[in-house]
Design a protein around this motif. Structure first.
Motif, short mmCIF file in Angstrom:
data_model
loop_
_atom_site.label_atom_id
_atom_site.label_comp_id
_atom_site.label_asym_id
_atom_site.label_seq_id
_atom_site.Cartn_x
_atom_site.Cartn_y
_atom_site.Cartn_z
N PHE A 229 -4.28 -25.19 -10.12
CA PHE A 229 -4.83 -25.63 -8.84
C PHE A 229 -4.39 -24.77 -7.66
O PHE A 229 -4.94 -24.92 -6.57
N ILE A 230 -3.43 -23.88 -7.87
CA ILE A 230 -3.14 -22.88 -6.82
C ILE A 230 -3.74 -21.53 -7.22
O ILE A 230 -3.37 -20.49 -6.67
N ASN A 231 -4.66 -21.56 -8.21
CA ASN A 231 -5.42 -20.37 -8.64
C ASN A 231 -4.54 -19.25 -9.16
O ASN A 231 -4.79 -18.07 -8.90
N VAL A 232 -3.51 -19.60 -9.92
CA VAL A 232 -2.67 -18.59 -10.55
C VAL A 232 -3.09 -18.33 -11.99
O VAL A 232 -3.03 -17.20 -12.47
N ILE A 233 -3.53 -19.37 -12.71
CA ILE A 233 -4.01 -19.18 -14.08
C ILE A 233 -5.35 -18.45 -14.03
O ILE A 233 -6.26 -18.87 -13.32
N PRO A 234 -5.50 -17.35 -14.77
CA PRO A 234 -6.76 -16.60 -14.76
C PRO A 234 -7.92 -17.46 -15.25
O PRO A 234 -7.73 -18.38 -16.05
N PRO A 235 -9.13 -17.16 -14.78
CA PRO A 235 -10.30 -17.97 -15.16
C PRO A 235 -10.83 -17.62 -16.55
O PRO A 235 -12.01 -17.33 -16.74
N ILE A 236 -9.93 -17.58 -17.53
CA ILE A 236 -10.34 -17.34 -18.90
C ILE A 236 -11.31 -18.42 -19.33
O ILE A 236 -11.14 -19.58 -18.93
N PRO A 237 -12.38 -18.18 -20.07
CA PRO A 237 -12.70 -16.98 -20.82
C PRO A 237 -13.54 -15.93 -20.08
O PRO A 237 -14.06 -15.02 -20.72
N LEU A 238 -13.71 -16.06 -18.77
CA LEU A 238 -14.42 -15.02 -18.03
C LEU A 238 -13.53 -13.78 -17.90
O LEU A 238 -12.31 -13.89 -17.84
N ALA A 239 -14.16 -12.61 -17.82
CA ALA A 239 -13.40 -11.37 -17.67
C ALA A 239 -14.27 -10.35 -16.94
O ALA A 239 -15.43 -10.14 -17.30
N LEU A 240 -13.70 -9.74 -15.92
CA LEU A 240 -14.40 -8.70 -15.17
C LEU A 240 -14.32 -7.39 -15.96
O LEU A 240 -13.25 -6.84 -16.16
N LYS A 241 -15.46 -6.91 -16.41
CA LYS A 241 -15.51 -5.69 -17.21
C LYS A 241 -15.66 -4.44 -16.35
O LYS A 241 -15.18 -3.37 -16.71
N GLU A 242 -16.35 -4.57 -15.20
CA GLU A 242 -16.62 -3.40 -14.37
C GLU A 242 -16.97 -3.86 -12.96
O GLU A 242 -17.54 -4.94 -12.77
N SER A 243 -16.61 -3.05 -11.97
CA SER A 243 -16.98 -3.35 -10.60
C SER A 243 -16.95 -2.07 -9.79
O SER A 243 -16.28 -1.10 -10.18
N GLY A 244 -17.68 -2.06 -8.66
CA GLY A 244 -17.70 -0.86 -7.84
C GLY A 244 -18.48 -1.06 -6.55
O GLY A 244 -19.23 -2.03 -6.39
N ILE A 245 -18.30 -0.11 -5.64
CA ILE A 245 -19.01 -0.10 -4.36
C ILE A 245 -19.92 1.13 -4.35
O ILE A 245 -19.45 2.25 -4.58
N TYR A 246 -21.22 0.91 -4.05
CA TYR A 246 -22.21 1.97 -4.19
C TYR A 246 -23.09 2.07 -2.95
O TYR A 246 -23.22 1.12 -2.17
N HIS A 247 -23.75 3.24 -2.84
CA HIS A 247 -24.68 3.48 -1.74
C HIS A 247 -26.04 2.85 -2.02
O HIS A 247 -26.76 2.48 -1.08
N ASN A 248 -26.38 2.73 -3.29
CA ASN A 248 -27.67 2.14 -3.63
C ASN A 248 -27.65 1.66 -5.07
O ASN A 248 -26.97 2.25 -5.92
N ILE A 249 -28.37 0.59 -5.34
CA ILE A 249 -28.51 0.06 -6.70
C ILE A 249 -29.95 -0.41 -6.86
O ILE A 249 -30.50 -1.08 -5.99
N ARG A 250 -30.52 -0.04 -7.98
CA ARG A 250 -31.84 -0.59 -8.32
C ARG A 250 -31.90 -0.82 -9.83
O ARG A 250 -31.22 -0.14 -10.60
N ARG A 251 -32.72 -1.76 -10.21
CA ARG A 251 -32.82 -2.09 -11.63
C ARG A 251 -34.08 -1.48 -12.21
O ARG A 251 -35.16 -1.59 -11.64
N GLU A 252 -33.91 -0.84 -13.37
CA GLU A 252 -35.03 -0.27 -14.12
C GLU A 252 -34.94 -0.78 -15.55
O GLU A 252 -34.13 -0.32 -16.34
N GLY A 253 -35.78 -1.76 -15.88
CA GLY A 253 -35.73 -2.37 -17.21
C GLY A 253 -34.42 -3.10 -17.41
O GLY A 253 -34.06 -3.99 -16.63
N ASN A 254 -33.67 -2.70 -18.44
CA ASN A 254 -32.37 -3.31 -18.72
C ASN A 254 -31.20 -2.55 -18.09
O ASN A 254 -30.04 -2.90 -18.32
N ASP A 255 -31.52 -1.49 -17.35
CA ASP A 255 -30.47 -0.66 -16.76
C ASP A 255 -30.39 -0.85 -15.25
O ASP A 255 -31.37 -1.17 -14.59
#
Length: 379
Positions: A229-255
């Motif tokens: 309740f003080i948010n110390v235990i990780p939110p398992i089973p979720l897991a951050l696999k990748e993250s980033g800051i970008y100038h532009n993002i667009r979706r093409e199909g599954n990519d």
């Protein structure tokens, strides 16, 4: 041919045990880190359940052996009452502390691996250190405390609770506060059933330690709930696999096609440059890929914060969310866009609906007169 005696083998083992035990622990942790993949896979759960079974059986037989030796009850009495346990305790009593150490080491090694993948070290380091302490201190505990019933049951309950918190969301296909509370109740029921079985076999030993056992289990239960309740235990089973800051993002199909500023050569551990060269009017994109077990549906938020130099603190500027569906090894991908940008220090917290932090991206925005050189990548 010269035959090596059992005594010589035992003497050699005792002489070099202190070297091989830490080495085995280290190798086991590396192997777990390379082989354990997802908490929702059957093979991984069979391994953890095997460790739990071995640990529980070892605790039972070890205490049976101590009870029989300390109470000096006649051998026929014990053999007639619990013959298989009596035979096992006589045969394996000298080796069971090592077996128990192996099982606990395997359990906490697996928990460190799974929880660290799901954690942001900035907020979850106390809990990860707590788990790592049991992993690293496994050798110390074996020498001093593995013969103590209350300690054994306490560590066993920590293992059961840690596993329940990770597997119950997979079973019910939901995450959140109510699921965590339910995991705690399941843990209490399981350890209660284990103590009930031990009491059937060792009534005197359990009754003598009953108050200490109840206090110890209660303390562990309260401790886990406080950390959650003080948010110390990780939110398992979720897991951050990748993250980033970008100038532009667009979706093409599954990519997802992203445009980023490559990190300088000396920041080889970064995928993108943490200094974002921004032109007035340009939007900034935050991308995340979050793993969730199959069939789990939840929502992830990007909490955009700006560091106010005057107030000397981080101020939330916006909070944007997107839904995710579990099952993809690389994580369910999504992004948010911020158009209210100004130069300065920024960060994006990747959080759950409960506010638990999966990860954090820190970057600095500086105003530029020209568009920086960008690289195009597929996510």
């Amino acid at each position: 041919m010269k035959i090596i005696s059992i005594q010589k083998i035992r003497a050699w083992r005792l002489k070099y045990e202190r070297y091989f035990s830490p080495l085995a622990l280290f190798i086991g942790f590396i192997v777990d880190n390379l082989t354990l993949r997802r908490i929702d896979l059957q093979a991984e759960n069979l391994v953890i359940l095997s460790y739990l079974f071995i640990a529980g059986l070892s605790i039972l037989i070890l205490n049976f052996y101590d009870d029989k030796r300390n109470l000096k009850v006649s051998q026929p009495y014990w053999k007639s009452r619990h013959s298989w346990i009596s035979r096992a305790s006589d045969k394996f009593a000298n080796f069971l502390p090592f077996v128990l150490q192996f099982a606990f080491g395997g359990l906490f090694s697996a928990f460190v691996v799974f929880y660290s993948r799901s954690a942001s070290l900035l907020t979850s380091w106390p809990f990860l250190i707590f788990l790592a302490a049991f992993l690293i201190g496994n050798e110390f505990f074996r020498q001093r405390y593995y013969s103590r019933l209350v300690f054994q049951i306490s560590v066993y309950f920590i293992a059961i609770f840690s596993y329940s918190v990770s597997i119950i969301p997979v079973i019910v296909k939901e995450i959140g506060t109510m699921v965590f509370i339910a995991s705690g109740f399941v843990s209490i029921i399981l350890i209660g059933f284990f103590i009930f079985l031990m009491r059937k076999i060792l009534p005197v030993r359990i009754n003598q330690s009953r108050n200490l056992i109840i206090a110890s289990i209660g303390s562990v239960y309260v401790f886990f709930n406080i950390l959650y309740f003080i948010n110390v235990i990780p939110p398992i089973p979720l897991a951050l696999k990748e993250s980033g800051i970008y100038h532009n993002i667009r979706r093409e199909g599954n990519d997802y096609i992203v445009q980023l500023e490559p990190a300088p050569w000396y920041r080889f551990f970064d995928d993108f440059d943490p200094v974002f060269h921004w032109r007035p009017g340009e939007s900034v994109y935050s991308f995340s890929a979050v793993f969730a077990p199959t069939a789990i549906k939840t929502k992830i938020f990007h909490r955009w914060l700006y560091f106010n130099e005057t107030q000397v603190k981080w101020l939330e500027q916006s909070r944007q969310g997107f839904s995710i569906i579990g099952g993809r090894d690389g994580g369910y991908r999504g992004y948010t866009v911020n158009t209210r940008i100004k130069p300065g220090k920024w960060r994006v917290d990747v959080i759950t609906e409960e506010g638990q932090i999966l990860g954090r991206i820190k970057f600095k925005i500086v105003e530029a007169s020209e568009m920086p050189k960008l690289r195009r990548e597929i996510r």
